[in-house]
Scaffold this active site. Structure first.
Site, PDB file in Angstrom:
ATOM      1  N   LYS A  38      50.797  62.126 107.950  1.00  0.00           N
ATOM      2  CA  LYS A  38      49.444  61.718 107.581  1.00  0.00           C
ATOM      3  C   LYS A  38      48.471  62.029 108.722  1.00  0.00           C
ATOM      4  O   LYS A  38      48.881  62.334 109.845  1.00  0.00           O
ATOM      5  CB  LYS A  38      49.414  60.225 107.258  1.00  0.00           C
ATOM      6  CG  LYS A  38      49.744  59.325 108.434  1.00  0.00           C
ATOM      7  CD  LYS A  38      49.777  57.859 108.016  1.00  0.00           C
ATOM      8  CE  LYS A  38      50.126  56.965 109.207  1.00  0.00           C
ATOM      9  NZ  LYS A  38      50.165  55.541 108.829  1.00  0.00           N
ATOM     10  N   TYR A 264      22.666  61.965 129.306  1.00  0.00           N
ATOM     11  CA  TYR A 264      21.786  61.119 128.512  1.00  0.00           C
ATOM     12  C   TYR A 264      21.656  59.730 129.119  1.00  0.00           C
ATOM     13  O   TYR A 264      22.614  59.145 129.609  1.00  0.00           O
ATOM     14  CB  TYR A 264      22.327  60.997 127.081  1.00  0.00           C
ATOM     15  CG  TYR A 264      22.165  62.241 126.253  1.00  0.00           C
ATOM     16  CD1 TYR A 264      20.909  62.823 126.055  1.00  0.00           C
ATOM     17  CD2 TYR A 264      23.264  62.841 125.641  1.00  0.00           C
ATOM     18  CE1 TYR A 264      20.757  63.962 125.286  1.00  0.00           C
ATOM     19  CE2 TYR A 264      23.127  63.979 124.869  1.00  0.00           C
ATOM     20  CZ  TYR A 264      21.871  64.538 124.689  1.00  0.00           C
ATOM     21  OH  TYR A 264      21.721  65.673 123.927  1.00  0.00           O
TER      22      TYR A 264
END
EC number: 5.1.1.1
Length: 368
Positions: A38, A264
């Site tokens: 998965k 940032y």
């Protein structure tokens, strides 16, 4: 092995073979092996991994959702595939793809029988999941009579297996809880089988269960993280080989003067004359914001370079003041020597999250 010239996730099939053989060696000859693929095979490449496991003669595969199973079928995978968390809207697709659903509640059982009858199925294989303590999905012990009655009243489906999921098999401090789960499951299996005229397979163990609770291997085991190189303990990690190497490259080097800021929100301020390297990997690639501001790191020329400032969408900046390196040099995020579980500890998460977060936009390179 070639040096990285861009951000790339290398997938080592030789390591996968080693891990499969190691885990398989823990089992009795008749115990079947289900491989969990998965989440893009824990962030790697589900199709590539499934094809290799099929060549290794694994008995079963498991995915979380129907879409994952359909993708494997479209790629030519013929092994039986268990869908661990199916949704009713996809039940017809499950049958069309010859996938095998986990049925975990009265609603799901009733709705799948209805679709199977509409599709004129006979003895379509399903897997009945019981909740023995994880409290996530699963029938309760007192649902056995209901399930058996529903199975006896239809020819459309047959219980291929009964299974449950251990909650803390890696934690020695939870041994009593785990053994209680094992005993609870064995008791309900005995009751279930006494009330139906056939004998479904049983499976309970995940990777840590395989390693720590051999008495619970039963008819089949389900291995996920162990196949990808992690055994949930220092001892077992040494017996396994991580299959994935996440690498990148230095795009640019900057020289900072004291009090200059990086990134940032000016989240990092240079304390003195420093050097930084900008690397083309960011939170859109799976390096989440929690890696920033001194928590995460990469390896450059065998030295640890701390991530500084905020993680950008496509880039990170690291401190290379004390590292001899050049633009174009290889950067290791994790590999077999600098493991994802060690990085996970630094950023307060687990190896599962590190691996499965790697974006599909990151180039995959298959190593034999």
């Amino acid at each position: 092995m070639a040096k990285a010239q861009e951000t790339v996730l290398e997938i080592n099939l030789g390591a996968l073979t080693h891990n499969f053989n190691y885990l398989k060696s823990k089992l009795q000859p008749n115990t079947k092996f289900l491989a969990v693929v998965k989440a893009f095979a824990y962030g790697s490449d589900a199709i590539c991994i499934a094809k290799h496991l099929q060549n290794l003669h694994v008995d079963y595969l498991a995915v979380a959702y129907t879409k994952e199973g359909i993708a494997l079928r479209d790629a030519g995978i013929t092994l039986p595939i268990l869908v661990l968390h199916p949704q009713p809207i996809n039940f017809k697709k499950i049958i069309e793809g010859c996938l095998e659903p986990s049925l975990y509640s009265p609603k799901i059982l009733t709705e799948f029988i209805s679709v199977a009858e509409q599709e004129v199925q006979n003895n379509y294989p399903v897997h009945i999941k019981f909740n023995t303590g994880l409290n996530r999905l699963g029938f309760w012990e007192n649902d056995i009579d209901y399930i058996v009655t529903k199975l006896k009243n239809t020819n459309s489906i047959i219980a291929k297996s009964l299974f449950s999921h251990l909650a803390a098999s890696e934690d020695k401090n939870e041994e009593r809880f785990t053994k209680n789960q094992i005993n609870t499951f064995k008791t309900l299996v005995t009751e279930f089988k006494s009330k139906i005229n056939y004998s479904p397979w049983t499976h309970l163990c995940n990777t840590s269960g395989v390693i720590n609770y051999p008495e619970a291997h039963l008819d089949m085991v389900r291995c996920g993280i162990g196949l990808y190189g992690f055994g949930n303990s220092t001892k077992e990690n040494s017996n396994l080989k991580p299959i994935a190497n996440l690498k990148s490259v230095i795009s640019q080097i900057h020289k900072l003067e004291p009090n200059e800021t990086v990134g940032y929100n000016r989240a990092y301020t240079a304390k003195h004359f420093e050097k930084t390297a900008t690397i083309p990997i960011g939170h859109a690639d799976g390096i989440g914001r929690q890696f920033g501001n001194g928590k995460g790191y990469v390896i450059i020329n065998n030295k640890k370079a701390t991530i500084i400032g905020n993680i950008c969408m496509d880039m990170i900046m690291v401190n290379i003041t004390d590292i001899e390196c050049n633009e174009g040099d290889e950067v290791i995020v994790f590999d077999n020597s600098h493991k994802a579980n060690e990085l996970a500890i630094a950023v307060n998460t687990i190896s599962y999250e590190i691996l499965t977060s790697i974006s599909q936009r990151v180039k995959r390179s298959i190593l034999s």
